[in-house]
Design a protein around this motif. Sequence first.
Motif, PDB file in Angstrom:
ATOM      1  N   ASP A  67      61.386  99.866 126.316  1.00  0.00           N
ATOM      2  CA  ASP A  67      61.065  99.990 124.899  1.00  0.00           C
ATOM      3  C   ASP A  67      61.257  98.700 124.105  1.00  0.00           C
TER       4      ASP A  67
ATOM      5  N   PRO B  26      62.621  95.859 121.713  1.00  0.00           N
ATOM      6  CA  PRO B  26      63.949  95.327 121.426  1.00  0.00           C
ATOM      7  C   PRO B  26      64.270  95.538 119.949  1.00  0.00           C
TER       8      PRO B  26
ATOM      9  N   GLN C 277      66.551 101.337 128.558  1.00  0.00           N
ATOM     10  CA  GLN C 277      66.095 100.520 129.664  1.00  0.00           C
ATOM     11  C   GLN C 277      64.820  99.752 129.355  1.00  0.00           C
TER      12      GLN C 277
ATOM     13  N   ASN D 189      63.422  90.699 131.206  1.00  0.00           N
ATOM     14  CA  ASN D 189      63.304  91.296 129.876  1.00  0.00           C
ATOM     15  C   ASN D 189      64.661  91.660 129.289  1.00  0.00           C
TER      16      ASN D 189
ATOM     17  N   GLN E  40      62.158  93.436 134.993  1.00  0.00           N
ATOM     18  CA  GLN E  40      63.101  94.245 134.208  1.00  0.00           C
ATOM     19  C   GLN E  40      64.297  93.394 133.792  1.00  0.00           C
TER      20      GLN E  40
END
Lengths: 365, 416
Positions: free
Chosen positions: B15, B17, B13, B225, B222
């Motif tokens: 962290d 990429p 979810q 991202n 979220q």
Amino acid sequence: MTELSKSGAAVGEPTDASPAPTAFLEVRDLKVHFPTDDGLVKSVDGLSFSLEKGKTLGIVGESGSGKSVTSLGIMGLHTAGQYGKRKAQISGEIWLDGTELLSADPDHVRKLRGRQMSMIFQDPLSALHPYYTIGAQIVEAYRIHHDVDKKTARRRAVEMLDRVGIPQPDKRVDSYPHEFSGGMRQRAMIAMSLVNNPELLIADEPTTALDVTVQAQILDLIRDLQKEFGSAVIVITHDLGVVAELADDILVMYGGRCVERGPAEDVFYQPRHPYTWGLLGSMPRLDREQQDRLIPVKGSPPSLINIPSGCAFNPRCPYADLPKDNVTRTVRPELAEVGTRHWAACHLGKEQRERIWTEEIAPKL
Amino acid sequence: MSDDEKAVTIPAQADEPQLQGGTLTKNPAPGEVLLKVTGLQKHFPIKKGLLQRQVGAVHAVDGLDFEVRSGETLGVVGESGCGKSTMGRLITRLLEPTGGKIEFEGKDITHLGVSGMRPLRRNVQMIFQDPYSSLNPRHTIGTIVGAPFKLQGVEPEGGIKKEVQRLLEVVGLNPEHYNRYPHEFSGGQRQRIGIARALALNPRLVVADEPVSALDVSIQAQVVNLLDDLQQELGLTYVIIAHDLSVVRHVSDRIAVMYLGKIVELADRELLYKAPMHPYTKALMSAVPIPDPRRKNAKSDRILLQGDVPSPISPPSGCRFHTRCWKATQICTTTEPPLLQLQPGQQVACHHPENFADQAPQDTVLLSVAKEAEKLLGETALQESAETSAAVAATLSEEAAEPVVDAAEPETGEEK
């Protein structure tokens, strides 16, 4: 409003008559709970703030944080509706200019509503009646509180429409809401809410339904009108940009409670609650260099039936494990002073928070 | 689709990429033109009376030209009613264009029928605005995300269920939620489900219509991202339609600004935000409330546009923005400015662009002087100002060879 809630077991202790406050509007330990089949929804759970005339308070929070419920509570609009035959349970105190509203006679509150305090709603299309002309609705609002004939009231309506910047007000006063564009409807609503020169104006997401260019016009209008009328204004929004434009003080809500409150500058430049940091980090900003990545708050807002124990923000807080003894999950933090007129409710130590903000959060924003 | 590699790793979810873009072989080289749109039009007829005769048309999209290169993100901004959503539905061919041409990977798809489009649907997918109405409440998440496989007759390696669970994990949901219904999810989670469905067939182009506007601020970040990560991992190409200028700046490489069915400015992100050329772009950007209380009292350089967007049923003649533009002159009311490339990476449709040499300088001087004069001096002095204008015109015709930048400023000063 008389038989309200003080019976509700889950609602906190009834407050004894304490001395009237000096502030124009003071809300003390306001609780608004709705009994439902799934359990008690604690939409607002102990909220206190005060507001002076001529000042603007911005209430920020995500959907379901209790912003709108608070405003409806102040206006005394919760008792009117029935929630599945069960009424909202309201407790606490709301002092408006020396009168306590929750314990006051409903007839008295009705006289204040629209005259001393009024409201701008989010969606003007659903807040305006489609069967009546704009003029008729403004005239109605005026004549309820003023004993004048229709002609005078109509003249007043035209004057207000002119003041809020509607072109050809003497013609448009006879238009129906559907003949207005979104921005004009919002202007008409503002005209209606200001027709009685209210001392308290509550704007609940006044520009959320509008385009950005129209939003700029409306924000300007609200600011100018406030200067002109000197009213106290509460702006409720999820948009930090709107709050920064209008508000003197900011109150950040999360899970029905205030997590941080203070002067706008302090809340933006020295925020002292991890949720406020989260809000600031999740927002892309036009006035800064391009960020590589946004810093979102993980997880999603809590259910108001089942608010996490301890600090309501603890499941989403990256620093929840820092305080000792698992205190974030067991003890609900109270608002504590972190600066001049600046409060935050967090278990982290004051210095610890200052350090995290200046070293970890601020450089990334 | 079954021959696709499944080497994509799962981004948890949050962290960091993980860059795995190279593992997918299917995507064309970055920079190649994936979608080409020329003169795209959509007019919605307005019918009246017993015979339903057409009495007019809403010019929702009225002549768009742009390209989308593979691997990039094109952001489309504009106010409500500017035709941006219609544009999104046209390039995904959910609507039939009235005119113009849409080419996807060099193939003309403008008037393909339902069956003709079907093979292309694998490559062009859409993410919708409202995660509440775009998921069927009677279907489980498994059915919803698995539907593209069934419709396309694709049998992924390891079965549909396994693939759907993998997709759920990719978008940051728990694969065990396979059997749940949409109402059990929050808005942000639903939007993730919509994204998983769009990604199921490994499309090349994803058109996202207001993907985050229905979400809360913290959830918006979220999803933004997530879209970012997926683009890096899968080499996706996005067309992101949004009204929020700060979100668009964050996600896009190039940005198209639309006004009343037209593109008024199309530019690289940096150029557009640093030095917008079209007055509308400038006004739009200056209207965004800045989350900085210290700026509150510096009433700043905000340009307040008057009035509302005109009706797209009978759009203004000439430049469509001239009714609200503070720089408008005679030529703007009569001649429509073409979308021209004024500098590398920046196309603008304006006679009097900001931050650049004026495209119709003579006109500006003459008319703005006359207008100023009219305002300042009233009708009695009109004659005088006409003389001044004539004098200016005379001087100008001598200098006509040189480009005149903002020549109007000193002239108007004199008038005062």
